[in-house]
Design an enzyme around this catalytic site. Structure first.
Site, PDB file in Angstrom:
ATOM      1  N   GLU A  43       0.831  -1.218   0.000  1.00  0.00           N
ATOM      2  CA  GLU A  43       0.000   0.000   0.000  1.00  0.00           C
ATOM      3  C   GLU A  43       0.862   1.265   0.000  1.00  0.00           C
ATOM      4  O   GLU A  43       0.768   2.119   0.889  1.00  0.00           O
ATOM      5  CB  GLU A  43      -0.953  -0.012   1.196  1.00  0.00           C
ATOM      6  CG  GLU A  43      -1.960  -1.158   1.099  1.00  0.00           C
ATOM      7  CD  GLU A  43      -3.024  -1.144   2.178  1.00  0.00           C
ATOM      8  OE1 GLU A  43      -2.829  -0.496   3.226  1.00  0.00           O
ATOM      9  OE2 GLU A  43      -4.080  -1.782   1.977  1.00  0.00           O
ATOM     10  N   GLU A  86      -5.453  -8.469  -1.146  1.00  0.00           N
ATOM     11  CA  GLU A  86      -6.130  -8.305   0.149  1.00  0.00           C
ATOM     12  C   GLU A  86      -7.597  -8.036  -0.099  1.00  0.00           C
ATOM     13  O   GLU A  86      -7.951  -7.154  -0.881  1.00  0.00           O
ATOM     14  CB  GLU A  86      -5.556  -7.122   0.933  1.00  0.00           C
ATOM     15  CG  GLU A  86      -4.220  -7.365   1.560  1.00  0.00           C
ATOM     16  CD  GLU A  86      -3.786  -6.244   2.495  1.00  0.00           C
ATOM     17  OE1 GLU A  86      -4.661  -5.610   3.125  1.00  0.00           O
ATOM     18  OE2 GLU A  86      -2.570  -6.005   2.577  1.00  0.00           O
TER      19      GLU A  86
HETATM   20  C1  BG6 Z   1      -4.499  -3.122   4.729  1.00  0.00           C
HETATM   21  C2  BG6 Z   1      -3.130  -3.490   5.230  1.00  0.00           C
HETATM   22  O1  BG6 Z   1      -4.584  -1.737   4.758  1.00  0.00           O
HETATM   23  O2  BG6 Z   1      -5.604  -3.479   5.468  1.00  0.00           O
HETATM   24  C3  BG6 Z   1      -3.109  -4.619   6.238  1.00  0.00           C
HETATM   25  O3  BG6 Z   1      -2.270  -3.800   4.166  1.00  0.00           O
HETATM   26  C4  BG6 Z   1      -4.282  -4.470   7.176  1.00  0.00           C
HETATM   27  O4  BG6 Z   1      -1.878  -4.620   6.886  1.00  0.00           O
HETATM   28  C5  BG6 Z   1      -5.554  -4.572   6.358  1.00  0.00           C
HETATM   29  O5  BG6 Z   1      -4.286  -5.364   8.228  1.00  0.00           O
HETATM   30  C6  BG6 Z   1      -6.822  -4.561   7.178  1.00  0.00           C
HETATM   31  O6  BG6 Z   1      -6.820  -3.459   8.023  1.00  0.00           O
HETATM   32  P1  BG6 Z   1      -7.043  -3.619   9.594  1.00  0.00           P
HETATM   33  O7  BG6 Z   1      -6.782  -2.297  10.114  1.00  0.00           O
HETATM   34  O8  BG6 Z   1      -8.452  -4.055   9.730  1.00  0.00           O
HETATM   35  O9  BG6 Z   1      -6.083  -4.640  10.046  1.00  0.00           O
END
Ligand code: BG6
Length: 484
Positions: free
Chosen positions: A179, A381
């Site tokens: 990111e 993701e």
């Molecule tokens: C993304 C990141 O922004 O979102 C991850 O690359 C992160 O590291 C994921 O864990 C989900 O966000 P969160 O804050 O719910 O863990």
């Protein structure tokens, strides 16, 4: 959609994690503190703090995380049971170069990943490795103010050279920065840039205007990424190196032309600026206008432009969780997200953390990105952060998670039918890990439950959720059987 077998046979199904949220063992076998290791736990309403020194009695969730370091065999076996074809993980830079500018790498750290890759190979799981996922040696912050300094480029490239050479026969897919576009907003200053923005103890203090510093740091990451791509191809021409964007899908709130332009601007600045540089090898013209109007001066070295041109990535990856609206809206209608925010969309529901759920937006984004770049895409993701309940008989019936992922896979298939060259999908936090934004354990994404709570208590025992069996079936049928 009634078209059968839409996904390619070799589609990379899997899950994704990040070292700082997963591994633990923060000071074991030569590793020293990373930027993440200096972040306290938080909650939905209490922000995480960043401490310059570790405070006695304060809880730091990454220190143990869920201890992949000592559970990797068990976890990888579970991934293989689900049928994973690939596994996205990151290497902890602070395990390999604990002081950021060490002359030689930490052998014990390298050996840990030797073992992890060997274990993945045993089950035919392809590793997809993020080189820096919201993590850098804390020494990089202390010595150079993280990515503000050009020194960070040399440290990063030394690290890349070490891991590219060491793992050249076992890793094919690399992602330079997680990111990278998070550096565009104040909340990403420390998280993505290891920047100490002020001296108050709250490094990423949003009241301090860090814009100039963040753009300079971002430029250094662009140069580092491009150099890494070039180096990777020299070390092994079969390496595939990708960029990774936190995709903040934003619609215009009305069909008012000004709202359309606002949404366009959001898309260009938040989503496309970084990938334009990494995929096309040059800054887009809208960025140049933004720099001019905001008096941002990027200090570029004379051969930087050439470096960027030579280091274009082979594939595009992104995270996708939610969408927003931009334009004319009533005040106080903001919504949340990981790093980027926007306004509420009346057509969408949100999760418990206020992230709006928008599977159709995924189809939109995939088409949009592919139309622009025409290179292979991977969704690295996607998932639902939710509170899971362990029932009396030990079952975890996370139907909400299944529904979330199902609806996104459906739209992903639509996009492939539209013609998008999509090569893989890795569900975020395939096993419960620490949340990046809040530091909580309560916000879970996994198919595998880990017994640990927000205060760090728990046995770390792994158990299969209902979604575990569902995802296994999805992979087995190459995305054909999505029935719940
Ligand atoms: C993304 C990141 O922004 O979102 C991850 O690359 C992160 O590291 C994921 O864990 C989900 O966000 P969160 O804050 O719910 O863990």
């Amino acid at each position: 959609m009634n078209k059968k077998n839409i996904l390619p046979k070799n589609f990379l199904w899997g899950g994704a994690t990040a070292a700082n949220q997963y591994e633990g063992a923060w000071n074991v076998d030569g590793k020293k503190a990373s930027t993440a290791d200096m972040m306290t736990g938080g909650t939905h309403t209490i922000p995480r703090r960043i401490t310059k020194e570790l405070e006695k009695g304060t809880y730091y969730p990454s220190h143990e995380a869920v201890d992949f370091y000592h559970h990797y065999k068990e976890d990888i076996k579970l991934f293989s049971e689900m049928g994973f074809k690939c596994f996205r993980m990151s290497i902890a830079w602070s395990r390999i170069f604990p002081n950021a500018d060490d002359k030689t790498p930490n052998e014990a750290g390298l050996e840990f990943y030797d073992k992890v890759f060997a274990e993945l190979k045993k089950y035919n799981i392809e590793p997809i490795v993020t080189i820096s996922h919201y993590e850098a040696p804390f020494a990089l912050t202390e010595k150079f103010n993280g990515w503000e300094s050009r020194e960070a480029i040399d440290c990063y490239i030394r690290y890349c050279e070490t891991i590219f050479n060491r793992y050249k026969d076992v890793v094919k897919y690399w992602i330079t920065f997680n990111e990278i576009n998070s550096l565009l907003v104040p909340a990403g200053a420390y998280l993505a840039g290891a920047l100490l923005v002020d001296d108050s103890g709250r490094f990423n203090n949003t009241e301090v205007d860090s814009t100039q510093m963040r753009f300079q740091a971002l430029h250094h990451q662009f140069v580092a990424s491009a150099k890494a791509v070039d180096l990777a191809h020299k070390i092994n021409p079969d390496f595939k190196v990708g960029c990774m964007i936190n995709y903040s899908c934003g619609y215009a709130s009305t069909c008012r032309p000004e709202d359309m332009v606002l949404a366009l601007r959001n898309d260009q600045m938040n989503n496309m600026l970084c990938s334009d540089v990494q995929v096309r090898g040059e800054y887009p013209s809208f960025a140049k206008r933004y720099f001019e109007e905001n008096n941002i001066k990027i200090n570029m070295h004379k051969d930087d432009e050439e470096i960027l041109k030579k280091g274009c990535v082979d594939f595009y990856t992104f995270s996708y969780y939610k969408s927003h609206v931009f334009g004319t809206r009533p005040e106080g209608d903001e919504t949340q997200g990981n790093v980027f925010g926007g306004f509420r969309n009346p057509y969408l529901k949100a999760n418990d953390w206020g992230w709006q759920i928008d599977p159709v937006g995924l189809r939109y984004v995939l088409n949009h990105v592919y139309d622009r770049y025409r290179i292979p895409i991977m969704i690295v993701e996607n998932g639902l952060g939710a509170v899971d309940v362990v029932e009396e008989d030990g079952c975890i019936n996370d139907t909400y998670r299944i529904e979330f992922i199902k609806s996104h896979i459906e739209q992903m298939k639509e996009a492939v039918y539209d013609g998008v060259n999509l090569i893989g999908y890795t569900a975020w936090g395939c096993i419960d890990i620490v949340s990046a934004s809040t530091g909580e354990m309560k916000k879970r994404y996994g198919f595998i439950y880990v017994d640990k709570d927000n205060e760090g208590k728990g046995t770390l025992k792994r158990s299969k959720k209902r979604s575990f069996y569902w995802y296994k079936k999805v992979i087995e049928s190459n995305g054909e059987d999505l029935s719940i």
